[in-house]
Design a protein around this motif. Sequence first.
Motif, PDB file in Angstrom:
ATOM      1  N   LEU A 161       0.864  -1.175   0.000  1.00  0.00           N
ATOM      2  CA  LEU A 161       0.000   0.000   0.000  1.00  0.00           C
ATOM      3  C   LEU A 161       0.900   1.224   0.000  1.00  0.00           C
ATOM      4  O   LEU A 161       1.777   1.355   0.857  1.00  0.00           O
TER       5      LEU A 161
ATOM      6  N   SER B 293      -4.534   6.576  -1.409  1.00  0.00           N
ATOM      7  CA  SER B 293      -3.939   5.277  -1.104  1.00  0.00           C
ATOM      8  C   SER B 293      -3.999   4.432  -2.374  1.00  0.00           C
ATOM      9  O   SER B 293      -5.009   4.413  -3.071  1.00  0.00           O
TER      10      SER B 293
ATOM     11  N   SER C 243      -3.206   0.549  -3.765  1.00  0.00           N
ATOM     12  CA  SER C 243      -2.884  -0.852  -3.505  1.00  0.00           C
ATOM     13  C   SER C 243      -2.207  -1.412  -4.751  1.00  0.00           C
ATOM     14  O   SER C 243      -2.688  -1.204  -5.867  1.00  0.00           O
TER      15      SER C 243
ATOM     16  N   ASP D 171       0.206  -4.812  -6.505  1.00  0.00           N
ATOM     17  CA  ASP D 171       0.708  -6.188  -6.475  1.00  0.00           C
ATOM     18  C   ASP D 171       1.780  -6.270  -7.550  1.00  0.00           C
ATOM     19  O   ASP D 171       1.472  -6.329  -8.742  1.00  0.00           O
TER      20      ASP D 171
END
Length: 111
Positions: A35, A77, A79, A81
């Motif tokens: 994050l 924010s 996120s 991967d």
Amino acid sequence: MIFYCPCLQRVNRLAYGHSLFNKKWGKHMESRIALIGIIVEHMDSVDALNRLLSQYAPYIIGRMGIPYREKKLSIISVSIDAPNDIISALSGKLGMLPGISTKTIYAKTKG
């Protein structure tokens, strides 16, 4: 599915799991979940911030932005991967923008 990344050039996301295979160097790379917290204090940097996030779109799971009008700043924010190199590169580039502060936290488990 094939994605393009400025850091790794051609990257192929394999169908199994979240392992990434880098065609240029011919090796698998571990994916991490992180994050990135972003504080925007100067709205002049918003266009550059959005361009950077668009470049890394294949790795972004989601993002949320909150305008804090009383303090004249925004909180975002993101996120993500991706392999460590990608996360670090994005966070570093964002942090170099004027009026932008970032902090990255990682999940303890790997993607």
